[in-house]
Motif scaffolding. Structure first.
Motif, PDB file in Angstrom:
ATOM      1  N   THR A   9      -3.933   4.410  -2.479  1.00 48.26           N
ATOM      2  CA  THR A   9      -3.295   4.411  -1.176  1.00 48.26           C
ATOM      3  C   THR A   9      -2.220   5.481  -1.106  1.00 48.26           C
ATOM      4  OG1 THR A   9      -1.545   2.883  -1.801  1.00 48.26           O
ATOM      5  CG2 THR A   9      -3.642   1.919  -1.094  1.00 48.26           C
ATOM      6  N   ALA A  11       0.616   4.714   0.075  1.00 46.92           N
ATOM      7  CA  ALA A  11       1.811   3.897   0.246  1.00 46.92           C
ATOM      8  C   ALA A  11       2.997   4.583  -0.409  1.00 46.92           C
ATOM      9  CB  ALA A  11       1.600   2.519  -0.378  1.00 46.92           C
ATOM     10  N   ARG A  13       6.082   5.536  -2.680  1.00 47.12           N
ATOM     11  CA  ARG A  13       6.282   5.246  -4.086  1.00 47.12           C
ATOM     12  C   ARG A  13       7.724   4.837  -4.361  1.00 47.12           C
ATOM     13  NH1 ARG A  13       2.813  10.148  -6.930  1.00 47.12           N
ATOM     14  NH2 ARG A  13       0.786   9.411  -6.251  1.00 47.12           N
ATOM     15  N   ARG A  47      -3.002  -0.712 -12.624  1.00 47.42           N
ATOM     16  CA  ARG A  47      -2.636  -1.227 -11.297  1.00 47.42           C
ATOM     17  C   ARG A  47      -1.569  -2.301 -11.386  1.00 47.42           C
ATOM     18  NH1 ARG A  47      -3.995  -5.662  -8.266  1.00 47.42           N
ATOM     19  NH2 ARG A  47      -5.435  -6.454  -9.847  1.00 47.42           N
ATOM     20  N   ASP A  51       3.456  -1.691 -10.220  1.00 45.49           N
ATOM     21  CA  ASP A  51       4.244  -2.163  -9.083  1.00 45.49           C
ATOM     22  C   ASP A  51       4.921  -3.473  -9.418  1.00 45.49           C
ATOM     23  OD1 ASP A  51       5.299  -2.265  -6.548  1.00 45.49           O
ATOM     24  OD2 ASP A  51       3.406  -2.703  -5.537  1.00 45.49           O
ATOM     25  N   ARG A  55       1.312  -6.146  -6.082  1.00 46.98           N
ATOM     26  CA  ARG A  55       1.150  -5.515  -4.770  1.00 46.98           C
ATOM     27  C   ARG A  55       0.314  -4.246  -4.829  1.00 46.98           C
ATOM     28  NH1 ARG A  55       7.380  -5.348  -3.217  1.00 46.98           N
ATOM     29  NH2 ARG A  55       6.650  -4.627  -1.171  1.00 46.98           N
ATOM     30  N   SER A  56      -0.043  -3.813  -6.024  1.00 42.50           N
ATOM     31  CA  SER A  56      -1.036  -2.751  -6.238  1.00 42.50           C
ATOM     32  C   SER A  56      -0.621  -1.371  -5.730  1.00 42.50           C
ATOM     33  CB  SER A  56      -2.376  -3.142  -5.594  1.00 42.50           C
ATOM     34  OG  SER A  56      -2.877  -4.305  -6.200  1.00 42.50           O
ATOM     35  N   ARG A  57       0.671  -1.132  -5.517  1.00 45.47           N
ATOM     36  CA  ARG A  57       1.085   0.212  -5.107  1.00 45.47           C
ATOM     37  C   ARG A  57       1.209   1.101  -6.344  1.00 45.47           C
ATOM     38  NH1 ARG A  57       6.537  -0.950  -2.016  1.00 45.47           N
ATOM     39  NH2 ARG A  57       6.782  -2.180  -3.924  1.00 45.47           N
ATOM     40  N   ILE A  59       3.102   3.079  -8.066  1.00 48.32           N
ATOM     41  CA  ILE A  59       4.477   3.559  -8.182  1.00 48.32           C
ATOM     42  C   ILE A  59       4.778   4.062  -9.586  1.00 48.32           C
ATOM     43  CG2 ILE A  59       6.909   2.920  -7.970  1.00 48.32           C
ATOM     44  CD1 ILE A  59       6.010   0.840  -5.866  1.00 48.32           C
ATOM     45  N   ASN A  62      -0.226   6.024 -11.612  1.00 49.19           N
ATOM     46  CA  ASN A  62      -1.253   6.309 -10.604  1.00 49.19           C
ATOM     47  C   ASN A  62      -2.554   6.684 -11.299  1.00 49.19           C
ATOM     48  OD1 ASN A  62      -1.077   9.074 -11.230  1.00 49.19           O
ATOM     49  ND2 ASN A  62       0.320   9.502  -9.542  1.00 49.19           N
TER      50      ASN A  62
END
Length: 345
Positions: A9, A11, A13, A47, A51, A55-57, A59, A62
Motif C-alpha cells: 500500500t 499508506a 509510513r 508484515r 507495524d 495493521r499491515s502498514r 513502516i 517493506n
C-alpha cells in the motif's frame, strides 16, 4: 486459477509515536511454480513486524515482488501473485529473496532474473534462496564457494544437478556471509525472523512468529524434521546427528565423519548419545537403517535385494541377518505376514 495481488500500500509510513524509515527492505523474485507457503511465511513475518498491532502498514519493513514481465506468477498450488514492480536497481533493497518451486522446472529461470541477481551480487546486496531457491542461485553461479541449505527431501536431486556439491540438509537455514538459504516451509518464517531480529528488533521478530502461532525463533542449527524416528531426544546435537544419519541411509558414513560435520569429536558424540539415548551412535544408525527397511518392506513392493541397497546393506543376506537380530524374523517372513500384505496392497 485464483489470483492474488502483491499488496504494497501507499499508506503513510508514520506510526503514531514517531516517523520511521523502513529498516528492512526486501525484494522478491518468484520462480515459475514457486512454493506459496514458503513465500507467504516469509512475507507475513515481515508484515507483522512492520507495524504496530496487526495493521499491515509497511513502516519498519517493506517488501516488493519484482518481475521482468509484470505477468502474474503462478505458484505450484495454482494460485498466482501479481508483481508490484519491474526489475530495477537491486541496491534499493537490503536483500533479494529468490523463492523456488518445482525442481523439474528450476532450469527454466529467466535470463533477466539471472542478470539482475548477478548485478545485485556485484553491488554487495545479500541474496537469499528460499525452498529450492538455492537451486536457482547455484544455476546462476551465485553460490560457488558458499554453504547452502536445501530440504532433506531435495538432497538427492541437488546432488544430481550439481555434481560434487553436498548441500546442508540437517539445519533449517544457513547464513554464509552474504548468502542465506533455507529449506522452505516454516523454516522460511524462521529465516525471515532472523532478518527482522537483525534489522528491526527481537521483539518484533517474536511478535510475528507468535501471531502466526509459531514457537519462538529457531536458530539456524535447528535440525530439519525428516523421516519419523523411533529415537526421541530433546538434545539438539543428537537430533542433528540422527538427521544426518537419515540423510545417508543408502550410503552410510562413519560416525567419525558425522562428528566432524558437527564440529565435535567422535568421543564427544558417543558421550552425548549415551546420555541422551542410552545407546551408541553406531547402534542408533544401524537401527535407523533397519527401521527404514521395515517401513519399505511393509509399504511397497520393492524387492528385498533393492531394499537392502536402499538401506545401505551389502546385499539381501546382510540385511536379513541384521533384520532377524532386531525383529526376530527375516524380511521375507515379515512380508508374508497378512498385515504386511494389506499394507502393500
Amino acid at each position: 486459477m485464483t489470483q492474488v495481488t502483491s499488496h504494497q500500500t501507499n499508506a503513510p509510513r508514520t506510526p503514531v509515536s514517531m516517523r520511521e524509515k523502513p529498516r528492512l527492505s526486501v525484494g522478491f523474485i518468484l520462480a515459475k511454480r514457486f512454493t506459496l507457503c514458503a513465500f507467504a511465511n516469509f512475507v507475513d513475518v515481515l508484515r507483522l513486524a512492520a507495524d504496530e498491532g496487526d495493521r499491515s502498514r509497511p513502516i519498519l519493513c517493506n517488501w516488493t515482488v519484482l518481475s521482468d514481465t509484470m505477468d502474474p506468477i503462478a505458484s505450484s498450488s495454482g494460485i498466482s501473485v501479481h508483481p508490484k514492480e519491474r526489475l530495477g536497481d537491486p541496491r534499493a533493497y537490503n536483500y533479494i529473496v529468490v523463492v523456488g518451486g518445482l525442481i523439474e522446472e528450476s532450469e527454466d529461470f529467466s535470463p533477466a532474473y539471472q542478470s539482475f541477481l548477478k548485478e545485485a551480487a556485484a553491488a554487495g546486496v545479500p541474496l537469499v534462496g528460499v525452498c529450492t531457491g538455492a537451486f536457482l542461485l547455484h544455476r546462476a553461479g551465485l553460490l560457488d564457494g558458499y554453504r547452502s541449505c536445501v530440504s532433506w527431501f531435495c538432497h538427492d536431486a541437488f546432488k544430481e544437478q550439481f555434481d560434487g556439491l553436498d548441500p546442508v540438509t540437517d539445519q533449517i537455514f544457513v547464513v554464509d556471509r552474504d548468502r542465506l538459504t533455507c529449506a522452505g516451509g516454516v523454516s522460511s518464517a524462521h529465516l525471515a525472523a532472523y532478518l527482522v531480529d537483525k534489522h528491526v528488533g527481537r521483539a518484533q521478530a517474536n511478535k510475528s512468529l507468535h501471531i502466526m502461532i509459531i514457537d519462538d525463533a529457531q536458530n539456524a542449527e535447528k535440525p530439519q524434521p525428516g523421516i519419523p524416528l523411533e529415537l526421541k531426544t530433546q538434545n539438539p546435537l543428537v537430533q542433528r546427528a540422527l538427521h544426518i544419519m537419515q540423510q545417508n541411509i543408502d550410503t552410510p558414513i562413519s560416525i567419525q565423519e558425522i562428528a566432524q560435520r558437527m564440529g565435535k569429536s567422535k568421543r564427544q558424540l558417543e558421550r552425548y548419545f549415551r546420555l541422551s539415548l542410552e545407546t551408541s551412535p553406531q547402534v542408533a544408525f544401524l537401527n535407523i537403517r533397519l527401521d527404514f527397511a521395515r517401513h519399505l518392506i511393509e509399504r511397497n513392493q520393492k524387492s528385498i535385494a533393492q531394499i537392502a541397497v536402499d538401506c545401505g546393506f551389502c546385499d539381501s543376506s546382510h540385511l536379513s541377518r541384521m533384520f532377524r537380530r532386531r525383529y526376530g524374523c527375516t524380511p521375507q517372513a515379515l512380508r508374508r505376514m497378512p498385515d504386511t500384505e494389506e499394507h502393500v496392497a
